[in-house]
Scaffold this active site. Sequence first.
Site, PDB file in Angstrom:
ATOM      1  N   LYS A   1       0.851  -1.197   0.000  1.00 28.54           N
ATOM      2  CA  LYS A   1       0.000   0.000   0.000  1.00 28.54           C
ATOM      3  C   LYS A   1       0.885   1.245   0.000  1.00 28.54           C
ATOM      4  O   LYS A   1       2.104   1.140   0.173  1.00 28.54           O
ATOM      5  CB  LYS A   1      -0.910  -0.019   1.226  1.00 28.54           C
ATOM      6  CG  LYS A   1      -0.159  -0.042   2.552  1.00 28.54           C
ATOM      7  CD  LYS A   1      -1.122  -0.106   3.722  1.00 28.54           C
ATOM      8  CE  LYS A   1      -0.384  -0.247   5.030  1.00 28.54           C
ATOM      9  NZ  LYS A   1      -1.229  -0.029   6.195  1.00 28.54           N
TER      10      LYS A   1
ATOM     11  N   TYR B   1      14.846  31.725   8.010  1.00 26.18           N
ATOM     12  CA  TYR B   1      13.704  32.358   8.696  1.00 26.18           C
ATOM     13  C   TYR B   1      13.845  32.309  10.217  1.00 26.18           C
ATOM     14  O   TYR B   1      14.175  31.270  10.783  1.00 26.18           O
ATOM     15  CB  TYR B   1      12.409  31.617   8.345  1.00 26.18           C
ATOM     16  CG  TYR B   1      11.940  31.807   6.928  1.00 26.18           C
ATOM     17  CD1 TYR B   1      11.629  33.074   6.439  1.00 26.18           C
ATOM     18  CD2 TYR B   1      11.791  30.709   6.090  1.00 26.18           C
ATOM     19  CE1 TYR B   1      11.186  33.239   5.133  1.00 26.18           C
ATOM     20  CE2 TYR B   1      11.339  30.865   4.784  1.00 26.18           C
ATOM     21  CZ  TYR B   1      11.036  32.136   4.312  1.00 26.18           C
ATOM     22  OH  TYR B   1      10.606  32.294   3.025  1.00 26.18           O
TER      23      TYR B   1
HETATM   24  C1  LIG Z   1      -3.338  -4.290   7.923  1.00 23.78           C
HETATM   25  C2  LIG Z   1      -1.845  -4.256   7.814  1.00 23.78           C
HETATM   26  N1  LIG Z   1      -1.171  -5.396   7.645  1.00 23.78           N
HETATM   27  C3  LIG Z   1       0.179  -5.446   7.542  1.00 23.78           C
HETATM   28  C4  LIG Z   1       0.930  -4.282   7.613  1.00 23.78           C
HETATM   29  C5  LIG Z   1       2.427  -4.376   7.492  1.00 23.78           C
HETATM   30  O1  LIG Z   1       3.056  -3.992   8.669  1.00 23.78           O
HETATM   31  P1  LIG Z   1       4.636  -3.798   8.743  1.00 23.78           P
HETATM   32  O2  LIG Z   1       4.941  -2.735   7.746  1.00 23.78           O
HETATM   33  O3  LIG Z   1       4.881  -3.342  10.134  1.00 23.78           O
HETATM   34  O4  LIG Z   1       5.257  -5.094   8.411  1.00 23.78           O
HETATM   35  C6  LIG Z   1       0.277  -3.065   7.809  1.00 23.78           C
HETATM   36  C7  LIG Z   1       1.064  -1.843   7.920  1.00 23.78           C
HETATM   37  O5  LIG Z   1       0.695  -0.802   8.312  1.00 23.78           O
HETATM   38  C8  LIG Z   1      -1.151  -3.053   7.921  1.00 23.78           C
HETATM   39  O6  LIG Z   1      -1.828  -1.913   8.115  1.00 23.78           O
END
Ligand SMILES: Cc1ncc(COP(=O)(O)O)c(C=O)c1O
Length: 367
Positions: free
Chosen positions: A35, A260
């Site tokens: 993602k 700044y």
């Molecule tokens: C639903 C879900 N599964 C798995 C993961 C993966 O986690 P990680 O990046 O800590 O391995 C995430 C990360 O935010 C998540 O939201």
Amino acid sequence: MSSAWVEIDLNAIAHNFEEIKRAVGHDKKIMPVIKADAYGHGLVPVARVLEEKGADFLAVSYVEEGIALRKAGIKIPIAILLGIIPEEIKALFTYQLTPIIYRLEIAKKLSQEAQKRRTQISVFVKVDTGMGRLGVFYKEAISFLKEVNHLPGLKIEGISSHLALAETDRRFTQKQFMRFKAILRAASQVGLTLKFNHIANSAGALMYETGLSVIRPGLTLYGVYPVRSLRQKINLRPAMCFKTRIIYVKWLPPHVGVSYGHTYVTTKKTRIAVIPIGYDQGLFRQLSNKGEVLVQGKRVPIIGTICMHLTMLDVTKLDKVDIGEEVVILGKQGNEEITADEIAFKAGTISYDVLCRFGRSNPRVYL
Ligand SMILES: Cc1ncc(COP(=O)(O)O)c(C=O)c1O
């Protein structure tokens, strides 16, 4: 050439995938989390590498991400972690995406569409075992599973949950694993076959012995450790570097304010170098007078307030500095390295935020 860019080492991602497999055992199935544009590393290029390496499933947040992957020719199954809204149902069928569901209303609509199309759709049921976020509360999971199981056209692939404290609290994490496994046992007692069940993120997969057959890592794929102690167990390679070039160098006398608000005032004759990036490129403003970057393989401090597109460095200690020299904000130069963890710590955030932000704010160059 852009004023700043992130370099993505896809071989590092392939290496990290192999390392994770080695550490958890080659019998485990892997659902990489890609993602947020693969945590800033680029959705499609990362997906291609992982598909080639033998990932079993991919996980994204949104249907749009799943569609982009299919349009790019990715063939392996894709889970939509956030769930879906009714308007997205048709696209799930068109693009063969696997939603995570936790609302009966959505399950019924999916079932209706599947029947209309005389087909079947695979789904995961999301269970809240202690994250307090999405998902059916674990005590209600079995009755929800039974109801979904009765809906024609739906095939429950498995259940999914998420760990809240994997890095920090072993007892609570074990409790989440136990709740998860209790649901699996109860499901099997009522005749439900759930084959592909996943709860463990990177920390959950690498710090616990769960006996579960699927893991869902994100961060470690990109070469960042969720906790330091895992360095003993697994050898990860960071996949992202963030770089820019010096655009101006000059000497300032003592007692001169820089940037700044004059939050930095020179105490001696000081040579400053200016780089053409700032918070617009994701350089956290919290690093003003706190962060360091690499020039000629040496650490030099950021001085003064970070601006929208300009940041000043104190390069007095370097013998000679030229316009056009490369500056590393994240990554290695010579024997020195600035990690996502170091930046996150100084900026008061987490490494995930560093990767996503640098990756989304800058053009990517693939090595
Ligand atoms: C639903 C879900 N599964 C798995 C993961 C993966 O986690 P990680 O990046 O800590 O391995 C995430 C990360 O935010 C998540 O939201």
